[in-house]
Design an enzyme around this catalytic site. Structure first.
Site, mmCIF file in Angstrom:
data_model
loop_
_atom_site.group_PDB
_atom_site.id
_atom_site.type_symbol
_atom_site.label_atom_id
_atom_site.label_comp_id
_atom_site.label_asym_id
_atom_site.label_seq_id
_atom_site.Cartn_x
_atom_site.Cartn_y
_atom_site.Cartn_z
ATOM 1 N N LYS A 282 -19.913 -4.232 -16.235
ATOM 2 C CA LYS A 282 -20.258 -5.204 -15.207
ATOM 3 C C LYS A 282 -21.570 -5.891 -15.579
ATOM 4 O O LYS A 282 -22.527 -5.246 -15.993
ATOM 5 C CB LYS A 282 -20.407 -4.510 -13.849
ATOM 6 C CG LYS A 282 -19.127 -3.966 -13.263
ATOM 7 C CD LYS A 282 -19.386 -3.270 -11.940
ATOM 8 C CE LYS A 282 -18.114 -2.707 -11.344
ATOM 9 N NZ LYS A 282 -18.351 -1.973 -10.089
ATOM 10 N N GLU A 368 -7.508 2.760 2.282
ATOM 11 C CA GLU A 368 -7.699 2.581 3.718
ATOM 12 C C GLU A 368 -6.792 3.484 4.545
ATOM 13 O O GLU A 368 -7.204 4.029 5.578
ATOM 14 C CB GLU A 368 -7.478 1.117 4.097
ATOM 15 C CG GLU A 368 -8.474 0.150 3.490
ATOM 16 C CD GLU A 368 -8.079 -0.349 2.107
ATOM 17 O OE1 GLU A 368 -8.804 -1.206 1.561
ATOM 18 O OE2 GLU A 368 -7.045 0.116 1.578
ATOM 19 N N ARG A 396 -4.537 -2.758 6.613
ATOM 20 C CA ARG A 396 -3.791 -2.001 5.612
ATOM 21 C C ARG A 396 -3.489 -0.575 6.081
ATOM 22 O O ARG A 396 -2.736 0.146 5.432
ATOM 23 C CB ARG A 396 -4.572 -1.962 4.296
ATOM 24 C CG ARG A 396 -5.075 -3.327 3.850
ATOM 25 C CD ARG A 396 -5.660 -3.304 2.474
ATOM 26 N NE ARG A 396 -4.605 -3.344 1.465
ATOM 27 C CZ ARG A 396 -4.826 -3.287 0.159
ATOM 28 N NH1 ARG A 396 -6.058 -3.134 -0.288
ATOM 29 N NH2 ARG A 396 -3.835 -3.341 -0.702
#
Length: 628
Positions: A282, A368, A396
């Site tokens: 990243k 989730e 979700r």
């Protein structure tokens, strides 16, 4: 930098005409352009800096858009957008009328699948690969998924399905795991590059299948199979993906074009279910983002030469900060409190809680559904779970919300951040539907605080309640009402009148109270802060209906099935007939853009509310005659 090479690439076809030797220079220019562009507009940075070489290699090897690229989440697709004809549109990124920060099918033929939530790419790519087989089309489908998204059950459901032939047919799908959480360790070096190319090549595949056919009916077959898995497992962590039916290759350096391109070419030519593990960093190429990828994950505009500077003056306290402070204070008071989040520690304001109460903090990954049921399990044993989750992500876990929490009437508090419009992230991240989809569930309660202090008190009120409660609040700051340290429970299910007027009563749910008060001043209307959508204050609704000529309901949520609908249901049950104007978010997906402008477009600022009331009822109407 003048971007001389990058400016010659207006499509992947242009890219594929470049000599391979030019690609490192293109990567340098693309990374520089990306940094310059995002520094001006704001947006996702760290994740995009990490996918520059991978994006170039994919478009160089695959015949896009005929071959399908599906980017999981999609917050790492800026290099993809730049290389697919949208370079000059980057100045409008995530702005009203500009291009999206995520892939969108209606934006480009190269955006083959709209994404923004995680862990959907493998399912979509598998569907595309099987569709190609059914239609007799020779094309490939590639899913690019991050390591975080692999924690979701949906990704593994898709792997389980994609690696198994359907009616004897296996789709040509390549899954690329973009692993950007681990550093590039010694195993990901020259030896590993050689092994990756070897395992992805035709010779290895032919030798492997030939050995299988020879040994199939001998006692040596099972020994050879186990030995191969064991040996391969010592070099690569890919045995689990092999069990799903994929040929695993990697890990390889995702910034090394000399490793990426030949490996992708080999996997493209092999077809079937292939899995490539690449390791990226990243923030690659920008030292400040490499050092702090979280800080540079989604920055506002900044000067690249200086980096993100601390705010020179204290900004308004955000609702997320209010939640984070309340969570720590409440944890001090009640040892039963535990915090649960599906990989949203920073976004949900739980950093300090994690630091102070590490044993009571649970990050379950991008899962989730599991987060909600896990919280239910904690509640069954006498703990008091607080689930910090974005409104759009709770969608979700809807079945778990009903089946595992509400039916059992468990005391789980859902802190719903990003309720309502979210601005630059657009429709995929907007929390427009939580009022409608939670208020219809038995046992569920729903609070809509109007400002920062009320948010703190609403969280305390919900936490003390013996049942499932949702407290919804928007992204960013509110009216600037300082949160009182002392926590006081609100009268359960009761609203309050904030302004007394005549003829029209405005019933406001949440932070839209303040523009409603502005409109109320202009119209001399009564304004009520309803606070609760469920249980609704039926007495206050009836009293306002009997003493006013019309009611106006306002919410930062969808109108259909929302708080206004709850008011209409209450009036019908009481046998009261009065004109009602419902104001809220329209029955359409609201585009990305500045939140203030979006609220004005939706008519939810003070001017819009005033105009809507006048248009419906007139400046000084005979309101009873305007029913309907």
């Amino acid at each position: 930098m003048n971007y001389a090479l990058l400016r010659t690439v207006n499509s992947p076809a242009d890219l594929r005409r470049l000599p391979r030797a030019d690609l490192p220079k293109l990567a340098d220019e693309l990374r520089a352009y990306l940094l310059e562009s995002v520094a001006k507009t704001g947006g996702h940075l760290s994740s995009n800096l990490g996918t520059v070489e991978l994006t170039i290699a994919l478009h160089y090897v695959f015949n896009t858009p005929e071959d399908r690229l599906v980017w999981d989440v999609g917050h790492q697709t800026y290099p993809h957008k730049i290389l697919t004809g949208r370079r000059d549109q980057m100045p409008g990124l995530r702005q009203l009328g500009g291009i999206s920060g995520f892939p969108r099918r209606d934006e480009s033929e190269y955006d083959t699948f709209g994404t923004a939530h995680s862990s959907t790419s493998i399912s979509a790519a598998h569907g595309m690969a099987m569709a190609a087989k059914l239609k007799g089309e020779d094309r490939k489908a590639v899913a690019i998924i991050g390591d975080g998204a692999m924690t979701a059950g949906m990704a593994f459901e898709a792997l389980n399905n994609a690696g198994i032939p359907h009616a004897g047919v296996l789709g040509d799908v390549l899954v690329i795991l973009n692993d950007n959480d681990m550093s590039i360790s010694p195993p990901v070096g020259a030896l590993n590059k050689y092994l990756a190319r070897l395992m992805s090549g035709k010779f290895y595949a032919a030798a492997r299948e030939g050995a299988k056919s020879v040994l199939k009916n001998t006692p040596l077959y099972e020994f050879a199979r186990r030995f191969e898995e064991h040996t391969k497992g010592m070099v690569v962590p890919g045995t689990i993906f092999e069990e799903f039916g994929f040929n695993y290759v990697g890990p390889i350096d995702g910034h090394d074009l000399d490793a990426l391109i030949p490996t992708l070419e080999n996997l493209r030519d092999r077809g079937g279910a292939q899995f490539l593990h690449v390791v990226t960093k990243k923030g690659q190429g920008y030292k400040l983002a490499e050092a702090d990828p979280i800080k540079y994950h989604g920055p506002s505009p900044f000067n690249p030469s200086e980096g993100i500077k601390p705010a020179t003056k204290p900004a308004k306290t955000t609702f997320t900060q209010v939640f984070g402070e309340w969570l720590c204070d409440m944890a001090d008071q009640d040892k039963r409190l535990v915090g649960v989040t599906p990989a949203m520690r920073e976004g949900s304001g739980m950093v300090e809680f994690h630091q102070r109460f590490p044993t009571r903090y649970f990050d379950v990954g991008i899962a989730e559904q599991h987060a909600v049921t896990y919280a239910a399990g904690l509640a069954c044993e006498g703990l008091k779970p607080v689930v910090a989750i974005y409104s759009t992500f709770l969608q979700r876990a809807y079945d778990q919300l009903i089946h595992d929490v509400a039916i059992q009437n468990l005391p789980v508090l859902f802190a719903l951040d990003r309720a309502g419009l979210v601005g630059a992230d657009g429709a995929t991240h907007a929390g427009n539907y939580d009022i409608a989809f939670t208020r219809c569930i038995p046992n569920m309660s729903l609070l809509t605080p109007a400002d920062e202090n009320e948010c703190r008190q609403a969280l305390f009120t919900g936490f003390e309640h013996a049942g499932p409660v949702t407290v919804r609040y928007p992204r960013g700051a509110g009216a600037g009402v300082a949160a009182v340290k002392q926590m006081t429970a609100m009268p359960w299910g009761k609203g309050e009148v904030r302004r007394r007027g005549s003829r029209i009563a405005i019933l406001a749910f949440g932070t839209v109270l303040y523009p409603a008060l502005g409109a109320g001043e202009k119209l001399d209307a009564t304004v009520a802060n309803m606070r609760f959508v469920k249980p609704l204050d039926h007495e206050l609704v009836a009293e306002l209906a009997r003493t006013h000529e019309a009611l106006v309901t306002i919410e930062e949520g969808c109108i259909m099935g929302g708080a206004g609908s709850a008011v209409l249901e209450s009036l019908q049950a009481a046998g009261i007939s009065v004109p009602v104007l419902q104001l809220g978010l329209p029955d359409q997906f609201v585009e990305h853009g500045d939140p203030v402008k979006l609220m004005a477009q939706c008519g939810l600022d003070a001017v819009g509310i005033e105009q809507a009331i006048i248009e419906r009822f007139g400046a000084r109407p005979a309101l009873r005659a305007a029913n309907g």
